[in-house]
Design a protein around this motif. Sequence first.
Motif, PDB file in Angstrom:
ATOM      1  N   THR A   1       3.278   6.237  -2.490  1.00  0.00           N
ATOM      2  CA  THR A   1       4.568   6.325  -3.250  1.00  0.00           C
ATOM      3  C   THR A   1       5.027   7.525  -3.301  1.00  0.00           C
ATOM      4  OG1 THR A   1       3.373   6.169  -5.155  1.00  0.00           O
ATOM      5  CG2 THR A   1       3.719   4.164  -4.666  1.00  0.00           C
TER       6      THR A   1
ATOM      7  N   LEU B   1       8.072   7.788  -1.640  1.00  0.00           N
ATOM      8  CA  LEU B   1       9.117   6.940  -2.077  1.00  0.00           C
ATOM      9  C   LEU B   1       9.699   7.612  -3.216  1.00  0.00           C
ATOM     10  CD1 LEU B   1       7.691   3.376  -1.350  1.00  0.00           C
ATOM     11  CD2 LEU B   1       9.357   4.720   0.029  1.00  0.00           C
TER      12      LEU B   1
ATOM     13  N   ARG C   1      14.101   4.151  -3.944  1.00  0.00           N
ATOM     14  CA  ARG C   1      13.804   2.946  -4.823  1.00  0.00           C
ATOM     15  C   ARG C   1      14.867   2.645  -6.054  1.00  0.00           C
ATOM     16  NH1 ARG C   1      10.436   4.954  -8.972  1.00  0.00           N
ATOM     17  NH2 ARG C   1       9.492   6.758  -8.468  1.00  0.00           N
TER      18      ARG C   1
ATOM     19  N   ALA D   1       1.980   9.384  -8.958  1.00  0.00           N
ATOM     20  CA  ALA D   1       0.927   9.269  -7.991  1.00  0.00           C
ATOM     21  C   ALA D   1       0.581  10.780  -8.027  1.00  0.00           C
ATOM     22  CB  ALA D   1       1.406   9.104  -6.629  1.00  0.00           C
TER      23      ALA D   1
END
Length: 282
Positions: free
Chosen positions: A121, A124, A129, A157
């Motif tokens: 992640t 991202l 997102r 993360a």
Amino acid sequence: MVENRPFLKILTHAVLILGVLFLCFPVWMALVASTHPGDALVRSPIPMWFGDQAVENYTTLLSGGVAEAGGVPVLRMMWNSLLMALGITFGKIAVSLLAAYAIVYFRFPFRMGFFWLIFITLMLPIEVRILPTYDIVTNLGMLNSYWGLTVPLIASATATFLFRQFFLTIPDELVEAARIDRAGPIRFFFDILLPLSRTNIAALFIILFIFGWNQYLWPFIITTDVDLYTVVMGIQRMVNIGEGLPIWHLTMGTAILALIPPVVVVLAMQRLFVKGLVESEK
């Protein structure tokens, strides 16, 4: 033996002083601009010293608000930013600590698979997102709320990875000693891991607090209520006022006020921050 070279010492200090002056000059100009009336900043030359409107400008910002920024007092916007930053910071640290603890000390199926899913992640960012996240927040009824400002940004993360790497350095003998003393998972976590992680938590606290304080895109999308504006949103609205003249004196004053909480946090936790980056307390 290290040679004593006075010329290099003088040169090093001169370069450092110039670097500090270069970095502090924009802050100085913002501070000076916040003490002048608005028309003084649209004429040449731009003033380089303090004016006589500091009390009036800051009183307007803190109590009355600026019509161009929605009429919300800057004190209210700073309160919203503080709640958002603290919510994101404590949420990220809590979730990351528990996730790293489970990955390192519990054996369950696909344990490393879940860790790599969390780690992926990192590729991202919120901009990628943001549409599905906005749709979920809308369906949960969290628009124009502090929950909507903080909860979608809590997962981290990076913090999970850092805590996992630190937990892996904890000696196995310490774990075995805790088992011999009949310390369960909860007690081991709170009595041993958390105290050892103190400096790491402090370092992450500063980084995550500044991350939350400086958020602009997500609050801009998730809030339409002026009472939930953050200070970064207020600065953006003061800069982009359409056809009117820029209110640089109030904009710079807001920027100076927005600097205070992050600076206080950094100064208050500076020692722990440095130790968390260069040391490991075991």
